[in-house]
Scaffold this motif. Structure first.
Motif, PDB file in Angstrom:
ATOM      1  N   HIS A 157      12.690 -40.390  -2.169  1.00  0.00           N
ATOM      2  CA  HIS A 157      13.179 -40.523  -0.802  1.00  0.00           C
ATOM      3  C   HIS A 157      11.973 -40.515   0.130  1.00  0.00           C
ATOM      4  N   ARG A 158      11.937 -41.438   1.068  1.00  0.00           N
ATOM      5  CA  ARG A 158      10.875 -41.471   2.078  1.00  0.00           C
ATOM      6  C   ARG A 158      11.515 -41.053   3.399  1.00  0.00           C
ATOM      7  N   LEU A 159      11.124 -39.911   3.905  1.00  0.00           N
ATOM      8  CA  LEU A 159      11.713 -39.350   5.119  1.00  0.00           C
ATOM      9  C   LEU A 159      10.717 -39.442   6.271  1.00  0.00           C
ATOM     10  N   ARG A 160      11.230 -39.801   7.436  1.00  0.00           N
ATOM     11  CA  ARG A 160      10.412 -39.850   8.652  1.00  0.00           C
ATOM     12  C   ARG A 160      10.971 -38.845   9.651  1.00  0.00           C
ATOM     13  N   ALA A 161      10.247 -38.621  10.727  1.00  0.00           N
ATOM     14  CA  ALA A 161      10.654 -37.652  11.750  1.00  0.00           C
ATOM     15  C   ALA A 161      12.124 -37.844  12.119  1.00  0.00           C
ATOM     16  N   GLY A 162      12.881 -36.756  12.053  1.00  0.00           N
ATOM     17  CA  GLY A 162      14.304 -36.770  12.374  1.00  0.00           C
ATOM     18  C   GLY A 162      15.208 -36.920  11.171  1.00  0.00           C
ATOM     19  N   ASP A 163      14.699 -37.448  10.049  1.00  0.00           N
ATOM     20  CA  ASP A 163      15.511 -37.629   8.847  1.00  0.00           C
ATOM     21  C   ASP A 163      15.754 -36.280   8.168  1.00  0.00           C
ATOM     22  N   CYS A 164      16.922 -36.161   7.534  1.00  0.00           N
ATOM     23  CA  CYS A 164      17.261 -34.930   6.808  1.00  0.00           C
ATOM     24  C   CYS A 164      17.837 -35.302   5.445  1.00  0.00           C
ATOM     25  N   LEU A 165      17.336 -34.667   4.423  1.00  0.00           N
ATOM     26  CA  LEU A 165      17.793 -34.874   3.050  1.00  0.00           C
ATOM     27  C   LEU A 165      18.403 -33.575   2.540  1.00  0.00           C
ATOM     28  N   ARG A 166      19.620 -33.672   1.993  1.00  0.00           N
ATOM     29  CA  ARG A 166      20.255 -32.513   1.353  1.00  0.00           C
ATOM     30  C   ARG A 166      20.305 -32.786  -0.134  1.00  0.00           C
ATOM     31  N   MET A 167      19.935 -31.777  -0.923  1.00  0.00           N
ATOM     32  CA  MET A 167      19.978 -31.957  -2.376  1.00  0.00           C
ATOM     33  C   MET A 167      20.158 -30.612  -3.064  1.00  0.00           C
ATOM     34  N   ARG A 168      20.663 -30.682  -4.276  1.00  0.00           N
ATOM     35  CA  ARG A 168      20.703 -29.514  -5.165  1.00  0.00           C
ATOM     36  C   ARG A 168      19.617 -29.761  -6.192  1.00  0.00           C
ATOM     37  N   GLY A 180      -3.608 -41.237   4.428  1.00  0.00           N
ATOM     38  CA  GLY A 180      -3.797 -42.079   5.596  1.00  0.00           C
ATOM     39  C   GLY A 180      -2.744 -41.900   6.676  1.00  0.00           C
ATOM     40  N   SER A 181      -1.753 -41.054   6.436  1.00  0.00           N
ATOM     41  CA  SER A 181      -0.734 -40.811   7.459  1.00  0.00           C
ATOM     42  C   SER A 181      -1.066 -39.506   8.184  1.00  0.00           C
ATOM     43  N   ALA A 182      -0.319 -39.228   9.216  1.00  0.00           N
ATOM     44  CA  ALA A 182      -0.501 -37.961   9.936  1.00  0.00           C
ATOM     45  C   ALA A 182       0.022 -36.822   9.065  1.00  0.00           C
ATOM     46  N   ASP A 183      -0.426 -35.610   9.350  1.00  0.00           N
ATOM     47  CA  ASP A 183       0.113 -34.444   8.653  1.00  0.00           C
ATOM     48  C   ASP A 183       1.627 -34.399   8.851  1.00  0.00           C
ATOM     49  N   THR A 184       2.315 -33.785   7.900  1.00  0.00           N
ATOM     50  CA  THR A 184       3.771 -33.698   7.943  1.00  0.00           C
ATOM     51  C   THR A 184       4.195 -32.257   8.207  1.00  0.00           C
ATOM     52  N   ARG A 185       5.199 -32.107   9.052  1.00  0.00           N
ATOM     53  CA  ARG A 185       5.794 -30.792   9.320  1.00  0.00           C
ATOM     54  C   ARG A 185       7.298 -30.940   9.136  1.00  0.00           C
ATOM     55  N   TYR A 186       7.890 -30.020   8.385  1.00  0.00           N
ATOM     56  CA  TYR A 186       9.322 -30.111   8.103  1.00  0.00           C
ATOM     57  C   TYR A 186       9.955 -28.735   8.049  1.00  0.00           C
ATOM     58  N   ALA A 187      11.249 -28.712   8.305  1.00  0.00           N
ATOM     59  CA  ALA A 187      12.038 -27.487   8.152  1.00  0.00           C
ATOM     60  C   ALA A 187      12.784 -27.597   6.840  1.00  0.00           C
ATOM     61  N   LEU A 188      12.803 -26.501   6.096  1.00  0.00           N
ATOM     62  CA  LEU A 188      13.479 -26.456   4.806  1.00  0.00           C
ATOM     63  C   LEU A 188      14.489 -25.314   4.832  1.00  0.00           C
TER      64      LEU A 188
END
Length: 193
Positions: A157-168, A180-188
Protein backbone atom coordinates in the motif's frame (compact mmCIF):
# COMPACT_ATOMS: atom_id res chain seq x y z
CA UNK A 1 44.15 10.99 24.96
CA UNK A 2 41.64 8.69 26.65
CA UNK A 3 38.51 7.37 25.02
CA UNK A 4 35.39 8.78 26.61
CA UNK A 5 32.91 6.06 27.53
CA UNK A 6 29.35 7.29 27.33
CA UNK A 7 26.95 6.25 30.06
CA UNK A 8 24.10 4.10 28.75
CA UNK A 9 20.81 5.85 28.02
CA UNK A 10 18.56 5.63 31.14
CA UNK A 11 15.66 4.30 29.05
CA UNK A 12 17.93 1.57 27.63
CA UNK A 13 18.97 0.64 31.19
CA UNK A 14 15.34 0.33 32.36
CA UNK A 15 14.39 -1.48 29.15
CA UNK A 16 17.26 -3.94 29.56
CA UNK A 17 16.24 -4.62 33.14
CA UNK A 18 12.63 -5.21 32.08
CA UNK A 19 13.70 -7.59 29.31
CA UNK A 20 15.83 -9.53 31.79
CA UNK A 21 12.91 -9.66 34.24
CA UNK A 22 10.50 -10.96 31.57
CA UNK A 23 12.96 -13.72 30.69
CA UNK A 24 13.48 -14.58 34.38
CA UNK A 25 9.70 -14.67 35.02
CA UNK A 26 9.48 -17.47 32.47
CA UNK A 27 12.54 -19.28 33.79
CA UNK A 28 14.28 -19.10 30.40
CA UNK A 29 18.01 -19.03 29.83
CA UNK A 30 19.46 -16.69 27.24
CA UNK A 31 19.88 -19.74 25.01
CA UNK A 32 16.17 -20.62 25.30
CA UNK A 33 15.14 -17.05 24.52
CA UNK A 34 17.52 -17.00 21.55
CA UNK A 35 15.85 -20.14 20.16
CA UNK A 36 12.34 -18.75 20.67
CA UNK A 37 13.08 -15.29 19.24
CA UNK A 38 15.64 -15.98 16.54
CA UNK A 39 17.93 -13.36 18.10
CA UNK A 40 21.50 -14.31 18.99
CA UNK A 41 22.34 -15.00 22.61
CA UNK A 42 25.06 -12.31 22.59
CA UNK A 43 22.68 -9.65 21.23
CA UNK A 44 20.10 -10.53 23.88
CA UNK A 45 22.75 -10.35 26.61
CA UNK A 46 24.00 -6.95 25.41
CA UNK A 47 20.44 -5.58 25.27
CA UNK A 48 19.62 -6.83 28.79
CA UNK A 49 22.81 -5.21 30.13
CA UNK A 50 22.12 -1.94 28.21
CA UNK A 51 25.39 -2.30 26.33
CA UNK A 52 23.47 -1.64 23.12
CA UNK A 53 20.28 0.19 22.27
CA UNK A 54 17.87 -2.40 20.86
CA UNK A 55 16.47 -1.86 17.36
CA UNK A 56 12.76 -1.81 16.55
CA UNK A 57 13.14 -5.18 14.82
CA UNK A 58 14.76 -6.76 17.90
CA UNK A 59 12.09 -5.37 20.23
CA UNK A 60 9.38 -6.61 17.87
CA UNK A 61 10.79 -10.16 18.00
CA UNK A 62 10.95 -10.05 21.80
CA UNK A 63 7.44 -8.59 22.06
CA UNK A 64 6.18 -11.48 19.92
CA UNK A 65 7.80 -14.00 22.26
CA UNK A 66 6.44 -12.21 25.36
CA UNK A 67 2.95 -11.59 23.87
CA UNK A 68 2.87 -7.82 24.28
CA UNK A 69 2.94 -4.78 22.04
CA UNK A 70 6.00 -2.56 21.83
CA UNK A 71 4.02 0.28 23.41
CA UNK A 72 3.15 -1.89 26.37
CA UNK A 73 6.76 -2.98 26.81
CA UNK A 74 8.01 0.60 26.61
CA UNK A 75 5.30 1.81 29.00
CA UNK A 76 6.46 -0.80 31.52
CA UNK A 77 9.80 0.98 31.78
CA UNK A 78 8.27 4.42 32.27
CA UNK A 79 7.01 5.99 35.47
CA UNK A 80 3.59 5.23 37.00
CA UNK A 81 0.91 5.87 34.34
CA UNK A 82 -1.36 8.87 34.45
CA UNK A 83 -4.63 9.38 32.53
CA UNK A 84 -3.08 12.48 30.93
CA UNK A 85 0.31 12.76 29.30
CA UNK A 86 1.36 16.23 28.13
CA UNK A 87 3.11 16.42 24.76
CA UNK A 88 6.43 17.30 26.41
CA UNK A 89 6.17 14.20 28.65
CA UNK A 90 5.29 11.63 25.99
CA UNK A 91 8.08 9.05 25.81
CA UNK A 92 10.12 9.09 22.62
CA UNK A 93 12.20 6.14 21.51
CA UNK A 94 14.58 6.18 18.56
CA UNK A 95 15.97 3.36 16.47
CA UNK A 96 19.04 5.21 15.22
CA UNK A 97 20.08 2.35 12.94
CA UNK A 98 16.91 2.56 10.85
CA UNK A 99 15.93 6.23 11.08
CA UNK A 100 12.71 5.45 13.01
CA UNK A 101 11.41 7.64 15.84
CA UNK A 102 8.43 6.48 17.90
CA UNK A 103 6.45 8.64 20.32
CA UNK A 104 3.92 7.02 22.67
CA UNK A 105 1.02 9.46 22.57
CA UNK A 106 -1.51 7.56 24.70
CA UNK A 107 -1.15 7.49 28.46
CA UNK A 108 0.08 3.96 29.21
CA UNK A 109 -2.27 1.56 30.93
CA UNK A 110 -1.80 -2.20 31.00
CA UNK A 111 -5.56 -2.87 31.26
CA UNK A 112 -6.59 -1.06 28.07
CA UNK A 113 -6.60 -2.61 24.59
CA UNK A 114 -5.97 0.50 22.46
CA UNK A 115 -3.10 2.91 22.15
CA UNK A 116 -1.98 5.75 19.92
CA UNK A 117 1.58 6.14 18.61
CA UNK A 118 3.25 8.73 16.40
CA UNK A 119 5.86 7.34 14.00
CA UNK A 120 8.47 9.26 12.04
CA UNK A 121 10.61 7.74 9.32
CA UNK A 122 13.51 9.52 7.65
CA UNK A 123 13.69 9.40 3.85
CA UNK A 124 15.00 5.96 2.87
CA UNK A 125 14.13 4.39 6.25
CA UNK A 126 12.94 0.81 5.96
CA UNK A 127 11.48 -1.13 8.92
CA UNK A 128 10.76 -4.81 8.44
CA UNK A 129 9.06 -6.90 11.11
CA UNK A 130 9.11 -10.65 10.65
CA UNK A 131 5.98 -11.16 12.79
CA UNK A 132 3.46 -9.12 14.76
CA UNK A 133 4.10 -8.64 18.48
CA UNK A 134 0.59 -10.06 19.04
CA UNK A 135 -1.06 -12.12 16.24
CA UNK A 136 -4.25 -10.50 14.97
CA UNK A 137 -3.24 -7.05 16.17
CA UNK A 138 -5.44 -4.35 14.63
CA UNK A 139 -3.64 -1.29 13.27
CA UNK A 140 -4.94 1.96 11.82
CA UNK A 141 -2.18 3.89 10.03
CA UNK A 142 -2.99 7.54 9.26
CA UNK A 143 -0.31 9.41 7.32
CA UNK A 144 0.05 12.99 8.53
CA UNK A 145 2.99 14.12 6.36
CA UNK A 146 4.93 12.53 3.51
CA UNK A 147 4.56 9.16 1.83
CA UNK A 148 4.55 5.78 3.55
CA UNK A 149 4.78 2.40 1.87
CA UNK A 150 3.26 -0.35 4.00
CA UNK A 151 3.45 -4.03 3.04
CA UNK A 152 1.46 -6.62 4.96
CA UNK A 153 1.24 -10.26 3.92
CA UNK A 154 2.62 -9.50 0.43
CA UNK A 155 0.10 -6.70 -0.20
CA UNK A 156 1.72 -3.31 -0.73
CA UNK A 157 0.00 0.00 0.00
CA UNK A 158 1.33 3.46 -0.88
CA UNK A 159 -0.14 6.02 1.51
CA UNK A 160 0.09 9.80 1.19
CA UNK A 161 -0.82 12.58 3.62
CA UNK A 162 -4.42 12.11 4.78
CA UNK A 163 -4.67 8.43 3.74
CA UNK A 164 -5.56 5.84 6.39
CA UNK A 165 -5.02 2.09 6.20
CA UNK A 166 -6.71 -0.35 8.58
CA UNK A 167 -5.37 -3.88 8.84
CA UNK A 168 -5.09 -6.88 11.11
CA UNK A 169 -1.55 -8.13 11.38
CA UNK A 170 -0.93 -11.87 11.16
CA UNK A 171 2.43 -12.06 9.39
CA UNK A 172 5.41 -9.97 8.32
CA UNK A 173 5.01 -6.22 7.78
CA UNK A 174 7.21 -3.52 6.34
CA UNK A 175 7.08 0.26 6.77
CA UNK A 176 9.15 2.27 4.30
CA UNK A 177 9.70 5.96 3.54
CA UNK A 178 10.82 6.13 -0.10
CA UNK A 179 14.34 7.43 -0.93
CA UNK A 180 14.35 10.99 -2.16
CA UNK A 181 11.01 11.85 -0.57
CA UNK A 182 10.33 14.00 2.47
CA UNK A 183 10.39 12.42 5.91
CA UNK A 184 7.15 10.67 6.84
CA UNK A 185 5.07 11.26 9.96
CA UNK A 186 2.08 9.07 10.77
CA UNK A 187 -0.32 8.21 13.56
CA UNK A 188 -0.69 4.54 14.43
CA UNK A 189 -3.69 3.36 16.42
CA UNK A 190 -3.07 -0.13 17.82
CA UNK A 191 -5.85 -2.32 19.20
CA UNK A 192 -5.19 -5.66 20.87
CA UNK A 193 -7.39 -8.53 19.63
Amino acid sequence: MRDVVEAPDPVDVRLGARLAALRAERGWSLEELAERSGVSRSTLSRAERAQTSPTASLLNRLCAVYGRTMSRLLSEVEAQPSPLVRAADQPVWEDRASGFVRRSVSPPHAGLRGELVEGRLAAGADLAYDRPPVPGLEQHIWVLDGTLEVTAEDTAHRLRAGDCLRMRVWGPTRFRCPEGSADTRYALAVVLP
